[in-house]
Design a protein around this motif. Structure first.
Motif, PDB file in Angstrom:
ATOM      1  N   ARG A 108       0.802  -1.220   0.000  1.00  0.00           N
ATOM      2  CA  ARG A 108       0.000   0.000   0.000  1.00  0.00           C
ATOM      3  C   ARG A 108       0.838   1.274   0.000  1.00  0.00           C
ATOM      4  NH1 ARG A 108      -4.571  -1.556   4.609  1.00  0.00           N
ATOM      5  NH2 ARG A 108      -5.736  -3.072   3.333  1.00  0.00           N
ATOM      6  N   THR A 109       2.043   1.229   0.542  1.00  0.00           N
ATOM      7  CA  THR A 109       2.778   2.461   0.800  1.00  0.00           C
ATOM      8  C   THR A 109       4.055   2.653  -0.004  1.00  0.00           C
ATOM      9  OG1 THR A 109       4.010   1.456   2.649  1.00  0.00           O
ATOM     10  CG2 THR A 109       1.884   2.486   3.160  1.00  0.00           C
ATOM     11  N   SER A 110       4.617   1.598  -0.564  1.00  0.00           N
ATOM     12  CA  SER A 110       5.925   1.719  -1.193  1.00  0.00           C
ATOM     13  C   SER A 110       5.833   1.793  -2.715  1.00  0.00           C
ATOM     14  CB  SER A 110       6.815   0.537  -0.804  1.00  0.00           C
ATOM     15  OG  SER A 110       8.058   0.596  -1.484  1.00  0.00           O
ATOM     16  N   PRO A 111       6.587   2.706  -3.352  1.00  0.00           N
ATOM     17  CA  PRO A 111       6.632   2.735  -4.812  1.00  0.00           C
ATOM     18  C   PRO A 111       7.444   1.574  -5.386  1.00  0.00           C
ATOM     19  CG  PRO A 111       8.126   4.363  -3.903  1.00  0.00           C
ATOM     20  CD  PRO A 111       7.359   3.800  -2.744  1.00  0.00           C
ATOM     21  N   GLU A 112       8.286   0.943  -4.577  1.00  0.00           N
ATOM     22  CA  GLU A 112       9.072  -0.222  -4.987  1.00  0.00           C
ATOM     23  C   GLU A 112       8.853  -1.339  -3.975  1.00  0.00           C
ATOM     24  OE1 GLU A 112      13.021   1.389  -5.090  1.00  0.00           O
ATOM     25  OE2 GLU A 112      12.877   1.786  -7.240  1.00  0.00           O
ATOM     26  N   PRO A 113       7.680  -1.975  -4.007  1.00  0.00           N
ATOM     27  CA  PRO A 113       7.325  -2.909  -2.934  1.00  0.00           C
ATOM     28  C   PRO A 113       8.254  -4.105  -2.813  1.00  0.00           C
ATOM     29  CG  PRO A 113       5.711  -2.969  -4.723  1.00  0.00           C
ATOM     30  CD  PRO A 113       6.583  -1.803  -4.976  1.00  0.00           C
ATOM     31  N   ALA A 114       8.717  -4.682  -3.931  1.00  0.00           N
ATOM     32  CA  ALA A 114       9.583  -5.856  -3.832  1.00  0.00           C
ATOM     33  C   ALA A 114      10.910  -5.499  -3.177  1.00  0.00           C
ATOM     34  CB  ALA A 114       9.805  -6.472  -5.211  1.00  0.00           C
ATOM     35  N   ALA A 115      11.508  -4.367  -3.598  1.00  0.00           N
ATOM     36  CA  ALA A 115      12.784  -3.944  -3.021  1.00  0.00           C
ATOM     37  C   ALA A 115      12.616  -3.587  -1.548  1.00  0.00           C
ATOM     38  CB  ALA A 115      13.339  -2.749  -3.799  1.00  0.00           C
ATOM     39  N   GLU A 116      11.536  -2.902  -1.224  1.00  0.00           N
ATOM     40  CA  GLU A 116      11.285  -2.540   0.171  1.00  0.00           C
ATOM     41  C   GLU A 116      11.048  -3.786   1.014  1.00  0.00           C
ATOM     42  OE1 GLU A 116      11.033  -0.081   3.391  1.00  0.00           O
ATOM     43  OE2 GLU A 116      11.563   0.469   1.327  1.00  0.00           O
TER      44      GLU A 116
END
Length: 236
Positions: A113-121
């Protein structure tokens, strides 16, 4: 004779019910639901078992009639009928669900929901988690006289961490590959595989870093073979 492993891709869950007369397929479905921190959809169950959706639906109905599974309607997301979601009833559980599963599911939801790069985050968050888990586990056991032996000890430490999280890993001879034969996050992995699997990959990375072992060649292959995901802990 029924073979519940035929054509299966991806891991099974963490528990086996005892004291109940269930077919292997029905027992496997119950195990899957017992291991989940949230209600699970029919497509997710079909994906992990490799069975036809009508077969899975039939066994779920049998478990529901037996009082081992309950179903609820998912919130409406647009046109069409709402999906059914399935979960094991409290009376079906031998043990509490692992706290890890609920924490990881919540983490994946927040990252999506919050990260523009969810996999990396997700991988970064998993790495932080892995370092903490390795620190809590303490020094790894086994030979440490040379880099090869020491690194194998580190890989064994990672395998133990995943064992404690409920993945039932099966290691090869030098612990460079782990077959993760159980999954306590099946629905989340089905819905957000990049994020959930990145968390798990990060956990392995962080643990190896804590053990001062190399992380080159580290990769996680989800649902890659019958009965397991594959976690590679380094190059030969």
């Amino acid at each position: 004779m029924e073979n519940n492993d035929a054509g299966r891709r991806g891991p099974r869950p963490a528990r086996t019910p005892s004291g109940r007369r269930l077919s292997p397929t029905r027992a496997a479905l119950l195990e899957t639901l017992q291991a989940q921190p949230e209600p699970t959809s029919l497509p997710a169950l079909v994906k992990t078992t490799g069975l036809h959706d009508n077969t899975v639906r039939e066994h779920l109905e049998g478990l529901r009639i037996s009082g081992l599974v309950r179903r609820t309607k998912a919130p409406s997301s647009g046109r069409g009928r709402p999906r059914w979601l399935y979960e094991a009833t409290p009376s079906s559980h031998e043990d509490p669900r692992p706290e890890y599963a609920a924490l990881a599911a919540a983490l994946a939801t927040v990252i999506v929901r919050t990260s523009p790069e969810p996999a990396a985050e997700a991988r970064r968050a998993g790495a932080d988690w892995g370092r903490r888990l390795a620190a809590e586990a303490g020094p790894v056991e086994g030979p440490v006289e040379g880099p090869v032996e020491g690194h194998e000890g580190a890989r064994r430490g990672v395998a133990e961490i995943f064992e404690n999280m409920g993945f039932a890993p099966e290691a090869d001879a030098d612990v460079r590959e782990l077959r993760l034969t159980r999954c306590p996050l099946l629905e989340a992995a089905h819905q957000e595989p990049d994020v959930v699997c990145s968390v798990h990959l990060g956990i392995a990375q962080g643990a190896l870093e804590r053990y001062d072992a190399p992380t080159d060649g580290l990769e996680l292959l989800p649902f890659v073979e019958p009965g397991a995901c594959l976690l590679r802990l380094g190059r030969p």
